[in-house]
Design an enzyme around this catalytic site. Structure first.
Site, PDB file in Angstrom:
ATOM      1  N   ASP A 242       0.395   0.764   0.986  1.00  0.00           N
ATOM      2  CA  ASP A 242       1.448   0.627   1.994  1.00  0.00           C
ATOM      3  C   ASP A 242       2.633  -0.114   1.376  1.00  0.00           C
ATOM      4  O   ASP A 242       2.499  -1.269   0.961  1.00  0.00           O
ATOM      5  CB  ASP A 242       0.899  -0.145   3.202  1.00  0.00           C
ATOM      6  CG  ASP A 242       1.835  -0.114   4.399  1.00  0.00           C
ATOM      7  OD1 ASP A 242       3.065  -0.114   4.204  1.00  0.00           O
ATOM      8  OD2 ASP A 242       1.326  -0.089   5.527  1.00  0.00           O
TER       9      ASP A 242
ATOM     10  N   SER B  56       2.051  -0.147  13.086  1.00  0.00           N
ATOM     11  CA  SER B  56       3.153  -0.893  12.480  1.00  0.00           C
ATOM     12  C   SER B  56       3.646  -1.974  13.438  1.00  0.00           C
ATOM     13  O   SER B  56       2.893  -2.873  13.794  1.00  0.00           O
ATOM     14  CB  SER B  56       4.272   0.073  12.079  1.00  0.00           C
ATOM     15  OG  SER B  56       5.207  -0.529  11.223  1.00  0.00           O
TER      16      SER B  56
ATOM     17  N   HIS C  95       1.777   3.787   4.453  1.00  0.00           N
ATOM     18  CA  HIS C  95       2.174   3.419   5.802  1.00  0.00           C
ATOM     19  C   HIS C  95       2.241   4.702   6.642  1.00  0.00           C
ATOM     20  O   HIS C  95       2.535   5.770   6.128  1.00  0.00           O
ATOM     21  CB  HIS C  95       3.543   2.737   5.760  1.00  0.00           C
ATOM     22  CG  HIS C  95       3.852   1.934   6.977  1.00  0.00           C
ATOM     23  ND1 HIS C  95       3.243   0.729   7.253  1.00  0.00           N
ATOM     24  CD2 HIS C  95       4.728   2.146   8.005  1.00  0.00           C
ATOM     25  CE1 HIS C  95       3.723   0.233   8.384  1.00  0.00           C
ATOM     26  NE2 HIS C  95       4.610   1.079   8.855  1.00  0.00           N
TER      27      HIS C  95
END
Length: 389
Positions: A323, A253, A356
């Site tokens: 995501d 991330s 995610h």
């Protein structure tokens, strides 16, 4: 009514729903979707066997299924199983999809081009027992974690953990990983631990580091911290058996944003104040569910895309197509930009059904990604041993 059983089944059913169809908006519902869907999406076998199967058997054994509410929960559990099967099927298919991405990025016959000694160390089978029974357990008995080593002057935010095999084999490659958290949260010893422990168990020296956070810190403060970690590793990691000339940088991330920037600004003195002459070059970058656009409120110069150049190092990118925090279109665009400009290999693996933060557990999906990362690193190391014309 068996309240505990009903609660367990309801949580798994809601998680399965959000695993199959995650919600982006409105924000409160998106947050619920994210947290409920993540665990079920990555652990469908565990959810089916333990959260549903074992709890249902226990409820029957204790005589709790003796009311309309109890039978309704059993019905909901049965209805949830097909959804979990779909989630599991998507995850199982990612192994073949990742293999195809490796061939597209590295070329036909890439496995044959790996040095024989490195190829022999690659894992051939998934750790099914761990995936089914211990997916949350990260540690390995053959790996030692050295915690809270200081690499800068920002207190706990400038500390790192180092993982190495207990035998300390000489010449170990280095993997540095930076955690995510929107640049405003998160900590070392949290993300991608299955990867760090696995690589350390296979003879790597792995590092997971904290860094300064928003709002007190702003770009490029975080990037400077990562470069300090790289400089620290080059100076100290040999004490744990590492070869400082072979160093990979990775991140999840926000950490992936940072890793990409570090790989694309190697040895740039603008991001190395006070240590301008330190070697911050990297062998390759690994970016997992990463952010590739501009930093909060800053211009395009804070984006990795603005620093892409022909001499960029090899990249391995993995991103889930579901995501909800970082659109998969951003990852596709970054991969395309890299391929158009960089002379080095670019692997882009798009994970079907991946959310995610898919890198938290020993899941079918992440274990396949780890296998690919290790093979990708072996190919890069083989290229380093045999310079290309």
């Amino acid at each position: 009514m068996p309240v505990g059983y009903v609660f367990t089944v309801a949580c798994v059913a809601v998680g399965t729903l959000f695993a199959l169809a995650p919600v982006r908006r409105p924000q409160p519902l998106a947050t619920v979707s994210y947290y409920f869907g993540l665990a079920v999406n990555e652990l469908p076998f565990f959810a089916a066997i333990w959260w549903l199967g074992a709890s249902t058997l226990l409820a029957f054994a204790q005589g709790d299924i003796d009311s309309a509410g109890g039978w309704a929960a059993v019905t909901l559990a049965a209805a949830t199983i097909p959804g979990l099967a779909v989630v599991a099927h998507r995850a199982l298919g990612d192994r073949d999809r990742i293999e195809l991405a490796m061939t597209e990025g590295l070329g036909e016959g890439w496995r044959a081009a790996i040095d024989a000694d490195l190829a022999a160390r690659l894992r051939r089978r998934l750790p099914l027992a761990r995936i089914l029974f211990l997916p949350i357990l990260k540690r390995r008995p053959d790996v030692r974690r050295v915690a809270n080593l200081t690499y800068g002057d920002a207190g706990r935010r400038n500390q790192l953990d180092l993982y190495h095999h207990r035998t300390r084999p000489a010449g170990a490659p280095i993997m540095i990983h930076m955690h995510g958290g929107h640049y405003s949260g998160g900590h070392k010893n949290s993300q991608s631990l299955p990867m760090l422990y696995r690589l350390a168990g296979h003879g790597w020296v792995c590092i997971s580091a904290n860094y300064r956070l928003r709002p007190k810190a702003q770009h490029p403060d975080h990037l400077i911290d990562l470069k300090k970690v790289i400089a620290w590793a080059r100076e100290h990691a040999h004490e744990y058996g590492a070869d400082p000339t072979t160093l990979f940088v990775a991140g999840s991330s926000a950490g992936g944003h940072m890793a990409a920037l570090a790989a694309l600004t190697q040895n740039d003195p603008a991001f190395q104040p006070g240590f301008e002459h330190a070697d911050t070059s990297v062998s390759a970058a690994i970016c997992l569910n990463a952010w590739y656009r501009a930093y909060f409120g800053q211009g395009p110069e804070s984006s990795p895309e603005s620093h892409i150049a022909p001499d960029a190092p090899p990249f391995f990118l993995a991103h889930g197509d579901k995501d909800t925090l970082v659109p998969v279109a951003h990852a596709r665009h970054f991969a395309d930009q890299l391929r158009q400009t960089s002379a080095a290999p670019v692997v882009y693996a798009e994970l079907k059904g991946g959310h995610h933060a898919f890198d938290l557990y020993h899941s079918i999906r992440f274990e396949a990604v780890i296998d690919a990362i290790e093979a990708f690193a072996a190919r890069v190391r083989s290229r380093e041993r045999t310079p290309q014309p």
